[in-house]
Structures are given as C-alpha cells and as structure tokens.
Design a protein around this motif. Structure first.
Motif, short mmCIF file in Angstrom:
data_model
loop_
_atom_site.label_atom_id
_atom_site.label_comp_id
_atom_site.label_asym_id
_atom_site.label_seq_id
_atom_site.Cartn_x
_atom_site.Cartn_y
_atom_site.Cartn_z
N ALA A 1 8.21 -2.86 6.61
CA ALA A 1 7.10 -3.90 6.58
C ALA A 1 6.21 -4.16 7.89
O ALA A 1 5.36 -3.83 7.79
CB ALA A 1 7.64 -5.24 6.27
N ARG B 1 2.32 -3.24 8.23
CA ARG B 1 1.50 -4.29 8.74
C ARG B 1 0.57 -3.73 10.02
O ARG B 1 -0.40 -3.92 10.18
CB ARG B 1 2.17 -5.41 9.11
CG ARG B 1 2.61 -6.35 7.86
CD ARG B 1 3.06 -7.85 8.38
NE ARG B 1 3.61 -8.39 7.16
CZ ARG B 1 4.72 -8.75 6.73
NH1 ARG B 1 5.84 -8.59 7.70
NH2 ARG B 1 4.99 -9.29 5.84
N LEU C 1 2.78 -8.73 1.62
CA LEU C 1 2.80 -7.42 2.25
C LEU C 1 1.96 -6.48 1.40
O LEU C 1 1.99 -6.62 0.10
CB LEU C 1 4.14 -6.93 2.13
CG LEU C 1 4.37 -5.61 2.75
CD1 LEU C 1 4.20 -5.65 4.50
CD2 LEU C 1 5.78 -5.11 2.79
#
Ligand code: GLP
Length: 266
Positions: free
Chosen positions: A21, A25, A56
């Motif tokens: 994640a 990002r 996300l």
C-alpha cells in the motif's frame, strides 16, 4: 536481504499488505508482481480492506502474476487467473486490462513466454514483486535446478509441488504437470522483492533459503543476491533461523521501519 519476524501469520500478512500500500500510494503507476497460494489470501484481504475503508487506489496500477498452470482456462476455478479475480481483482478498482498472467491455454508455449517477457519490459519492469515460497524452495514455479538466470518458460512440477497442490485439485492425479512461470532471472530484475512465508511447515525451507548457500536446489536462495529483498515471516516460519535476535534488532531500530513500528506493527 532483510528479515522481519512478526508474531503471527496475520501480523506478517498485514505488514506485507501495508508495504504494498505504501509503494502504491507513493507511485500510483506501480508495476506490481503478484503471487498466489494460501499464504497470500490474507495479504489480498487486507489490500481489499484498505481499498474499501481507506481509499487505496488501484486504478493506475499494472500487475503481472508470477505463474499459471498449463492447460487451465482462465475461468477454471483452480486457475491462478480465477484465484486473482476471487481474492483481489473483483474487489478493488483495478482495470482488468492492466492485470496480466501467463496464458495457460497457449498452444505455442515459447511464443507465450516471449510475449509475457515483452509485456513486462514494455511496462518498464516490475517495481515490487510479491513472492511466496513453495515447500520445494521455489519462487514462482522455479523448481529445484532451475537456472538462476532463467526467464519465463514452461516448467515441469516436482512431486513435492504436485502433492502441495493436490487438495486444490481433488487429488494429485488431477494436478497439471506443467506451469508457465517467470524465471528466477525475471524475478531478480524486479526493483524490490517482498517474500512472505508463514507457518511451521515453511521453517526448514526458509532457513535454507535465507541462511543457507545460494543454490538452484532452493531457487528462493537466489534472492540473497537481490539488492533489495525483504523477507517477512511469522515466528513459526522463522523458527529455525540462527540470527533471529539480529533481525529483531534491525526491525526495532532501522529508520525505514519506524512508520510501521508506530502504526500498530510494533
Ligand atoms: C505455488 C505458487 C507459489 C507459492 C506457493 C506457496 O507453488 N506457484 O508462487 O509461493 O504455491 O503456496 P502456499 O502459500 O499455499 O504455501
């Protein structure tokens, strides 16, 4: 290689999901290498939760899976394409056109392997490759004696791997004998590798892969040569490692892991 030990399988999988994640990002166009197997199910569950609850975003992400069984069509529930749809793709905002797996139904195997390598190259290479480990020490389906510079190709599965997959197919006799897999050399070109292993049945092979000699008998050991490889284990899978205190100290003190230590991964 760095080793991170987490108390439980769930903690280990959650940490892996959060590393993915973070990278996604930081770079929404991430080229993500994906793996299958029971170990990864918890990682995908957490990624789906992060998508639903924390936004996300997978819309620009491209994915390449490590491998696929030869002879299984994509809608066969035992195919890795189906697995990916079930555990991840159907639950996040990824564009299906950006998700890639080798075609297990290809008749010209060599052409299919060349096509897959070319697709990865055209995407600019893999930024982050997620990996599990088979009981035979394989990454992808790079069975013992796979050349450590191998590229995507068809591999015959060993009896240990066939046995490991038997429950999924309702008996060893139904497991495909071959798979198309990224080569060890293909995997080694990923900018970062992230290997997850959990459970006591992985302890012996993890000790050989992480602290043993580099050998094509345990293709995961090639990762010792990778400039950026993180191995995340639960205590059970790390049980036979000899340098556990050192690994723990690094996780507790290295600045790279500070965010994790202060966000529920202490
Ligand atoms: C298969 C996959 C591997 C995976 C391994 C481990 O062999 N080709 O990529 O690492 O299974 O599976 P599990 O997580 O179920 O132990």
């Amino acid at each position: 290689m760095e080793v991170i030990l987490r108390p439980t399988a769930e903690d280990a999988a959650r940490l892996v999901a959060h590393v993915i994640a973070h990278e996604l990002r930081a770079n929404p166009h991430l080229v993500l290498g994906l793996a299958t197997g029971r170990t990864m199910e918890q990682v995908y569950r957490e990624l789906v939760r992060l998508h639903r609850e924390e936004g996300l975003d997978f819309s620009l992400c491209r994915t390449f899976n490590l491998d696929e069984f030869v002879g299984l069509p994509p809608d066969d529930p035992r195919s890795y394409r189906h697995y990916m749809r079930r555990h991840l793709f159907a639950h996040v905002n990824i564009d299906p056109r950006n998700t890639h797996l080798p075609d297990g139904m290809a008749t010209d195997w060599e052409a299919e392997c060349r096509r897959y390598e070319a697709l990865i190259r055209r995407a600019g290479g893999i930024d982050l490759q997620l990996l599990g480990i088979g009981r035979a020490g394989h990454i992808g389906f790079n069975e013992p004696l796979s050349a450590l510079q191998s590229r995507t190709r068809v591999k015959a599965l060993t009896p240990v791997t066939i046995e490991q997959n038997a429950p999924l197919f309702g008996g060893a006799e139904h497991v495909p004998r071959r798979a198309i897999t990224m080569g060890v050399g293909t995997i080694m070109e990923a900018r970062r590798c992230l290997l997850l292993a959990t459970g006591a049945e992985k302890a012996e092979i993890i000790a050989r892969a992480v602290e043993g000699p580099i050998t094509s008998m345990v293709t995961a050991s090639a990762l010792q040569l990778h400039p950026r490889c993180t191995v995340v284990l639960d205590e059970a899978a790390g049980a036979l490692l000899s340098q556990k205190d050192y690994y723990r100290w690094l996780y507790e003190n290295e600045p790279e892991w500070e965010w994790y230590r202060t966000h529920g991964f202490a």
